[in-house]
Design a protein around this motif. Structure first.
Motif, PDB file in Angstrom:
ATOM      1  N   ARG A 111       3.377   6.149  -3.132  1.00 51.51           N
ATOM      2  CA  ARG A 111       4.513   6.466  -3.702  1.00 51.51           C
ATOM      3  C   ARG A 111       4.547   7.051  -5.174  1.00 51.51           C
ATOM      4  O   ARG A 111       4.885   7.247  -5.174  1.00 51.51           O
ATOM      5  CB  ARG A 111       5.605   5.938  -3.060  1.00 51.51           C
ATOM      6  N   ARG A 112       4.071   5.996  -5.836  1.00 53.58           N
ATOM      7  CA  ARG A 112       3.630   5.396  -7.156  1.00 53.58           C
ATOM      8  C   ARG A 112       2.788   6.817  -7.898  1.00 53.58           C
ATOM      9  O   ARG A 112       2.474   6.789  -8.897  1.00 53.58           O
ATOM     10  CB  ARG A 112       4.070   4.355  -7.683  1.00 53.58           C
ATOM     11  N   VAL A 113       1.259   6.230  -6.677  1.00 53.92           N
ATOM     12  CA  VAL A 113      -0.038   6.330  -7.503  1.00 53.92           C
ATOM     13  C   VAL A 113      -0.326   8.087  -7.442  1.00 53.92           C
ATOM     14  O   VAL A 113      -0.312   8.892  -7.536  1.00 53.92           O
ATOM     15  CB  VAL A 113      -1.010   5.654  -7.824  1.00 53.92           C
ATOM     16  N   HIS A 114      -0.449   7.865  -5.846  1.00 53.61           N
ATOM     17  CA  HIS A 114      -0.577   9.023  -4.974  1.00 53.61           C
ATOM     18  C   HIS A 114      -0.513  10.322  -4.971  1.00 53.61           C
ATOM     19  O   HIS A 114      -0.787  11.355  -5.208  1.00 53.61           O
ATOM     20  CB  HIS A 114      -2.315   8.971  -3.920  1.00 53.61           C
ATOM     21  N   LYS A 115       1.318  10.312  -4.828  1.00 49.13           N
ATOM     22  CA  LYS A 115       2.048  11.071  -4.269  1.00 49.13           C
ATOM     23  C   LYS A 115       2.428  12.144  -5.600  1.00 49.13           C
ATOM     24  O   LYS A 115       2.007  12.981  -5.394  1.00 49.13           O
ATOM     25  CB  LYS A 115       3.098  10.981  -3.508  1.00 49.13           C
ATOM     26  N   PRO A 116       2.738  11.972  -6.902  1.00 41.84           N
ATOM     27  CA  PRO A 116       3.318  12.210  -7.970  1.00 41.84           C
ATOM     28  C   PRO A 116       2.054  13.254  -8.334  1.00 41.84           C
ATOM     29  O   PRO A 116       3.014  14.319  -9.061  1.00 41.84           O
ATOM     30  CB  PRO A 116       3.292  11.394  -9.036  1.00 41.84           C
ATOM     31  N   PRO A 117       1.259  13.015  -8.466  1.00 43.10           N
ATOM     32  CA  PRO A 117       0.096  14.677  -8.782  1.00 43.10           C
ATOM     33  C   PRO A 117      -0.175  15.197  -7.945  1.00 43.10           C
ATOM     34  O   PRO A 117       0.185  16.651  -8.205  1.00 43.10           O
ATOM     35  CB  PRO A 117      -1.401  13.423  -9.129  1.00 43.10           C
ATOM     36  N   ARG A 118       0.021  15.408  -6.516  1.00 49.09           N
ATOM     37  CA  ARG A 118      -0.216  16.147  -5.443  1.00 49.09           C
ATOM     38  C   ARG A 118       1.715  17.152  -5.297  1.00 49.09           C
ATOM     39  O   ARG A 118       1.557  17.861  -5.224  1.00 49.09           O
ATOM     40  CB  ARG A 118       0.142  15.188  -3.875  1.00 49.09           C
ATOM     41  N   VAL A 119       2.525  16.127  -6.365  1.00 51.54           N
ATOM     42  CA  VAL A 119       4.152  16.940  -6.380  1.00 51.54           C
ATOM     43  C   VAL A 119       4.000  17.807  -7.489  1.00 51.54           C
ATOM     44  O   VAL A 119       4.343  19.461  -7.636  1.00 51.54           O
ATOM     45  CB  VAL A 119       4.884  16.026  -6.624  1.00 51.54           C
ATOM     46  N   SER A 175      11.702   7.905 -18.204  1.00 51.89           N
ATOM     47  CA  SER A 175      11.903   6.194 -18.333  1.00 51.89           C
ATOM     48  C   SER A 175      12.905   6.190 -17.467  1.00 51.89           C
ATOM     49  O   SER A 175      12.906   5.124 -16.910  1.00 51.89           O
ATOM     50  CB  SER A 175      11.596   5.833 -19.766  1.00 51.89           C
ATOM     51  N   ASN A 176      13.977   6.296 -17.430  1.00 56.19           N
ATOM     52  CA  ASN A 176      15.172   5.930 -16.435  1.00 56.19           C
ATOM     53  C   ASN A 176      15.105   6.040 -15.333  1.00 56.19           C
ATOM     54  O   ASN A 176      15.153   4.520 -14.508  1.00 56.19           O
ATOM     55  CB  ASN A 176      16.185   6.811 -16.872  1.00 56.19           C
ATOM     56  N   ILE A 177      14.203   7.029 -14.759  1.00 57.45           N
ATOM     57  CA  ILE A 177      13.696   7.652 -13.234  1.00 57.45           C
ATOM     58  C   ILE A 177      12.788   5.768 -12.854  1.00 57.45           C
ATOM     59  O   ILE A 177      12.827   5.079 -11.728  1.00 57.45           O
ATOM     60  CB  ILE A 177      13.207   8.460 -12.694  1.00 57.45           C
ATOM     61  N   ASP A 178      12.091   5.318 -13.912  1.00 61.66           N
ATOM     62  CA  ASP A 178      10.518   4.214 -14.080  1.00 61.66           C
ATOM     63  C   ASP A 178      11.644   3.036 -13.788  1.00 61.66           C
ATOM     64  O   ASP A 178      10.837   2.288 -12.933  1.00 61.66           O
ATOM     65  CB  ASP A 178       9.724   4.591 -15.306  1.00 61.66           C
ATOM     66  N   LYS A 179      12.798   2.506 -15.375  1.00 62.59           N
ATOM     67  CA  LYS A 179      12.908   1.776 -14.812  1.00 62.59           C
ATOM     68  C   LYS A 179      13.677   1.309 -13.592  1.00 62.59           C
ATOM     69  O   LYS A 179      13.909   0.339 -12.832  1.00 62.59           O
ATOM     70  CB  LYS A 179      14.290   2.064 -15.937  1.00 62.59           C
ATOM     71  N   LEU A 180      14.496   2.220 -12.857  1.00 67.11           N
ATOM     72  CA  LEU A 180      14.764   2.252 -11.795  1.00 67.11           C
ATOM     73  C   LEU A 180      14.281   2.023 -10.631  1.00 67.11           C
ATOM     74  O   LEU A 180      14.587   1.111  -8.924  1.00 67.11           O
ATOM     75  CB  LEU A 180      16.102   3.564 -11.035  1.00 67.11           C
ATOM     76  N   GLU A 181      13.234   2.609 -10.183  1.00 64.70           N
ATOM     77  CA  GLU A 181      12.056   2.174  -9.664  1.00 64.70           C
ATOM     78  C   GLU A 181      11.513   0.903 -10.249  1.00 64.70           C
ATOM     79  O   GLU A 181      11.474  -0.045  -8.997  1.00 64.70           O
ATOM     80  CB  GLU A 181      10.097   2.667 -10.090  1.00 64.70           C
ATOM     81  N   ASP A 203       0.430  -1.731   0.358  1.00 58.97           N
ATOM     82  CA  ASP A 203       0.553   0.633  -0.474  1.00 58.97           C
ATOM     83  C   ASP A 203       1.351   1.328  -0.604  1.00 58.97           C
ATOM     84  O   ASP A 203       0.620   2.700  -0.776  1.00 58.97           O
ATOM     85  CB  ASP A 203      -0.854   0.279   1.933  1.00 58.97           C
ATOM     86  N   PHE A 204       2.089   1.018   0.889  1.00 59.12           N
ATOM     87  CA  PHE A 204       2.889   2.251   0.545  1.00 59.12           C
ATOM     88  C   PHE A 204       3.321   2.473  -0.660  1.00 59.12           C
ATOM     89  O   PHE A 204       3.780   3.245  -0.764  1.00 59.12           O
ATOM     90  CB  PHE A 204       4.188   2.567   2.149  1.00 59.12           C
ATOM     91  N   ARG A 205       3.920   1.278  -1.207  1.00 58.89           N
ATOM     92  CA  ARG A 205       4.184   1.940  -3.048  1.00 58.89           C
ATOM     93  C   ARG A 205       3.453   2.230  -3.316  1.00 58.89           C
ATOM     94  O   ARG A 205       3.465   3.422  -4.537  1.00 58.89           O
ATOM     95  CB  ARG A 205       5.205   0.338  -3.197  1.00 58.89           C
ATOM     96  N   ASP A 206       2.218   2.156  -3.536  1.00 61.18           N
ATOM     97  CA  ASP A 206       1.178   2.245  -4.266  1.00 61.18           C
ATOM     98  C   ASP A 206       1.136   4.044  -3.833  1.00 61.18           C
ATOM     99  O   ASP A 206       0.681   4.750  -4.972  1.00 61.18           O
ATOM    100  CB  ASP A 206       0.346   1.935  -4.331  1.00 61.18           C
TER     101      ASP A 206
END
Length: 887
Positions: free
Chosen positions: A328-336, A691-697, A323-326
């Motif tokens: 970080r990946r889904v909920h937080k980026p739009p708020r940033v 894309s490089n950041i996503d790959k690292l994720e 849930d915490f990973r979701d």
């Protein structure tokens, strides 16, 4: 003509001096204020001045101190008169202050006001009575004198207006400006007459003067924009309230109500301005909405992240981690993105308001950009702590599962060993046993005691594991404690029974003195060897947890060392079996009939052989488990290296881009449009790098799923990369917004590119930290280098400039604020041609210059006369007066 002018001036000054001398006595008596009146005048006059000074963005705190330098006094006169006064002196010396106050007093005199016994020196010296008298003179001239009602003016006109307005109201009889206003009903009647929707007059009581006064003060301040100038307690507790204070406050009601028609005209004018401000209002509403939503999301998210209630199972904790990973990946980026857009909207709005000469936008309480930044910082701190807590809890549960399994295994072995021991120790078989049987029972008991001592370590291990499970808050600790307590109680019982049986056998031993040494020797050597085999089997079946190749290699080394001891153990086994063979040989040799069971131990040669075979079978199984763990650790090592290879590239790339953006923002080689294009290019490159950041994720997720908690091949963690990436996106967006604001300022103020380059060069030179902001000390050095005199003027001038460039007291000067200040300073500077033309005009009329010199001499004499205002200088004043007449 010059002579006539001089003669006329002399007559005027002579008349003023006579008037001054006649009225001096009355004014001095008037200056002896009652302390209660003085307090009321202080508060009323201060509030009245602030009601006008706030239109210029300032205010006063101490009426006798804040007017001493004459600057705010001149500003007050400009605001209430709508006229420009001469430019004030910027110095801080006494003569500068006197000059400024004299300019203000001259302006008051030019409006037909006679200032009696009020000189600039008294105001500069902070004479409170003189200062209050001067403010009262200003109030009379600009607030009361123009009041006209039915051919009456000033005080009489204001009194007549109050009487007419309050005539229909009960318990109200306005006859003066002191006693008639003590019960507060007159003020409430004035408000109700013009705004009946604000006060319910029927509910007011004459015996509640303080409540009536406070109601009038609060309604006037909230709905009529009339500041609170009086204290209800001071008015009620004073036998005769100060007339000047009451008149000042009541005059505000006159101007508020009598000027309704003017307010309507002003409203029409404001409607035109509103069309221009609609877009700004829309931006303000969007900012408030975005700020509220973002702060609400942060408010809802922080409690979830602060929840540290651990789950009892590994599966539940892993679900929390997912849930915490979701999040970080889904909920937080739009708020940033919302946070970045919020800062951009705020900066754009402030720029537009500044360009339209509107005051800066102040968001609602708790919704400042700094408040959002602090809330976001708190969110990230809680977020970091939450992730660390999750990983710690997973490790703890993993450790608990391992300890619980180990506890069950050891308990099972111990319970298996102790099964039937209490019944065996409770037997009294020695009472009917033969000599050989007694000797056998004695030796058997000694062997049992040896075995009991060998099992002491296992009991201690069981207790230690149970204690550790309790310390780690194991969810089934109650069952563990109950089982551990049962084992400990049973162990104490075994010790007690063992001691009792030994005592009984020792008593019988005196009667039975023979013992079978071979059985005894077999029992003594078989029991430790059996315990060793039990321990070996336990170790070979023991579970292990490792996190690196080095740890598994250490286990393999320990296992190899164990295998090296097997030959010695086999020799011991053969020796023990040799003892049994010797017993059989002796029995056959001497015809001894054996009972078939060793009387000293329950262990048989077959038991030793079976356990030995079991140990040999467990060794290759242990080898296989260790090799499988080696393969798993090698796979984990590959994941670490794979992640480190990408992180060691992405981390320096983010840092390099941050530095490049910083260089672009301070580069003055090209135009602002070129800088904007470069920044847009950088922004697109950064977006393409996502894309490089996503790959690292993805690699990081594999590492997390493999429960890998450290990586020695890189100093970069995924958290570092995320924070760096978010800072990079925020920095490029903020830099683009700053350049856009500079373009708006340049186009609005008509600044050339060369001037902007010069401003940028000066700013970069004194920006020692190279962070796009100057500290106050750096800004002071920059101003001094540009020719500003901050040595003689001191801290006041620099503080004034800092209020212009740093209105929010952030402690730094941004480049945008620096450009605004330099633009304003450049627009107000006179050119060399204008100064030369002024000198030519002054030099064109010789006769006029001579007349000025004569008037200056006469004015000096008159100034000396006016300076002698105190009684002890009366003779000197008369001397100067006669000298003036002779001139």
């Amino acid at each position: 003509k010059v002579d006539y002018f001089v003669a006329g001036s002399l007559l005027c000054f002579t008349g003023l001096l006579f008037i001054y001398m006649i009225q001096e006595e009355d004014w001095d008596r008037d200056l002896l204020l009652d302390p209660a009146w003085e307090k009321q005048q202080r508060k009323t006059f201060t509030a009245w001045c602030n009601s006008h000074l706030r239109k210029a963005g300032t205010q006063i705190e101490n009426i006798e101190e804040d007017f001493r330098n004459g600057l705010k006094l001149m500003l007050l006169l400009e605001v209430i008169s709508g006229e420009r006064l001469p430019k004030p002196d910027k110095g801080k010396m006494r003569f500068h202050k006197i000059a400024n106050v004299n300019k203000a007093l001259d302006f008051i005199c030019s409006k037909g006001v006679k200032l009696v016994s009020i000189g600039a020196e008294e105001i500069v010296d902070g004479n409170v009575k003189m200062t209050l008298g001067m403010i009262w003179t200003i109030i009379l001239r600009f607030a009361i004198q123009d009041i006209s009602v039915e051919e009456t003016s000033a005080k009489e006109g204001l009194l007549l207006w109050c009487q007419r307005k309050t005539a229909p109201y009960r318990n109200v009889n306005v006859q003066n400006f002191h006693i008639s206003w003590k019960d507060g009903l007159a003020l409430c009647a004035l408000i109700h007459r013009h705004r009946p929707d604000l006060i319910d007059y029927s509910k007011l009581r004459k015996d509640d003067p303080i409540g009536n006064l406070n109601t009038a003060f609060e309604v006037a301040e909230k709905f009529l924009d009339i500041p609170k100038m009086l204290d209800a307690e001071d008015i009620v507790n004073t036998p005769k309230p100060d007339e000047k204070a009451i008149m000042t406050y009541v005059s505000c009601f006159y101007h508020a109500f009598a000027g309704a028609e003017q307010a309507e005209t002003a409203a029409n004018r404001i409607c035109k301005v509103l069309a221009v401000n609609q877009e700004n209002e829309k931006l303000m509403e969007e900012y408030e909405k975005l700020a509220s939503e973002l702060l609400e999301w942060i408010r809802r998210t922080i409690p979830w992240l602060e929840n540290r209630v651990a789950e009892q199972t590994m599966r539940a904790m892993q679900q929390k981690l997912e849930d915490f990973r979701d999040y970080r990946r889904v909920h937080k980026p739009p708020r940033v993105q919302e946070k970045c857009q919020l800062e951009i909207n705020f900066n754009t709005l402030q720029t537009k308001l500044r360009l339209s000469n509107r005051p800066a936008f102040m968001p609602s309480e708790g919704k400042m950009v700094s408040d959002i930044a602090n809330a976001w910082k708190g969110l990230e701190q809680v977020e970091k702590g939450y992730e660390e807590w999750l990983l710690t809890e997973i490790r703890r549960l993993e450790r608990l599962d391992h300890l619980a399994e180990k506890f069950k295994q050891k308990c099972s072995l111990h319970e298996s060993w102790t099964s039937g021991k209490e019944e065996l120790l409770s037997q009294k078989d020695y009472e009917s046993a033969s000599l050989m049987e007694i000797r056998a029972l004695m030796r058997k008991h000694e062997a049992f005691e040896s075995d009991l001592a060998a099992h002491q370590d296992r009991v201690e291990q069981i207790a230690a594991i149970a204690q550790e499970l309790n310390e780690l808050d194991y969810h089934d600790a109650a069952t563990v404690n109950a089982r551990c307590q049962g084992i400990c109680d049973q162990w104490d019982s075994l010790g007690t029974l063992t001691q009792k049986r030994r005592d009984a056998l020792e008593r019988v031993e005196k009667l039975w003195e023979t013992i079978d040494q071979l059985y005894l020797e077999f029992a003594k050597r078989a029991a430790p060897f059996n315990n060793w085999m039990d321990g070996a089997m336990e170790d070979l079946q023991d579970m292990f947890i490792v996190h690196s190749i080095e740890e598994i290699q250490s286990l393999i080394t320990a296992h190899d060392q164990f295998k090296a001891t097997l030959p010695e153990a086999d020799k011991e086994r053969m020796a023990i079996m040799g003892i049994q063979n010797e017993i059989m040989k002796i029995a056959q040799t001497y015809g001894i009939k054996l009972a078939g069971v060793n009387p000293y131990t329950n262990l048989s040669p077959q038991d030793i052989s079976n356990k030995w075979e079991a140990v040999k079978q467990l060794v290759p199984l242990r080898d296989q488990m260790l090799q499988e763990e080696v393969a798993r650790q090698q796979a984990n090592e590959r994941l670490r290296r794979q992640f480190a290879a990408q992180a060691n590239i992405i981390g320096p790339w983010i840092q390099t881009k941050m530095e490049e953006i910083g260089h672009v923002s301070v580069d003055i080689a090209g135009s602002l449009e070129e800088q904007m294009n470069n920044l847009k290019t950088y922004e697109q490159n950064i977006i393409n790098y996502k894309s490089n950041i996503d790959k690292l994720e993805g690699d990081h997720q594999l590492i997390q799923e493999a429960l890998i908690f450290d990586n020695k091949h890189t100093n970069y963690t995924m958290e570092h990369v995320r924070v760096g990436w978010e800072q990079l996106l925020t920095t490029i967006a903020r830099t683009i917004n700053e350049v856009e604001n500079q373009i708006l300022t340049r186009d609005a103020k008509g600044i050339s590119q060369e001037q902007l380059n010069e401003f940028r060069a000066s700013f970069n030179h004194f920006d020692r930290k190279r962070n796009g902001m100057m500290d106050p000390d750096d800004f002071r050095a920059c101003l001094i280098s540009m020719g500003y005199d901050l040595v003689s003027n001191g801290e006041v001038e620099f503080a004034r400039i800092m209020t212009l460039v740093d209105p929010n007291n952030t402690g730094v000067v941004t480049f945008q604020a620096f450009i605004d200040f330099m633009t304003r300073e450049t627009a107000e500077t006179d050119t060399a041609e204008q100064v030369m033309a002024s000198f030519k005009i002054l030099a064109s009329d010789k006769v006029r210059a001579a007349a000025r010199c004569s008037l200056l001499a006469i004015g000096g004499a008159v100034g000396r006369v006016l300076a002698c205002t105190k009684r002890k200088h009366r003779k000197m004043k008369m001397c100067y007066f006669y000298l003036l007449c002779s001139l």
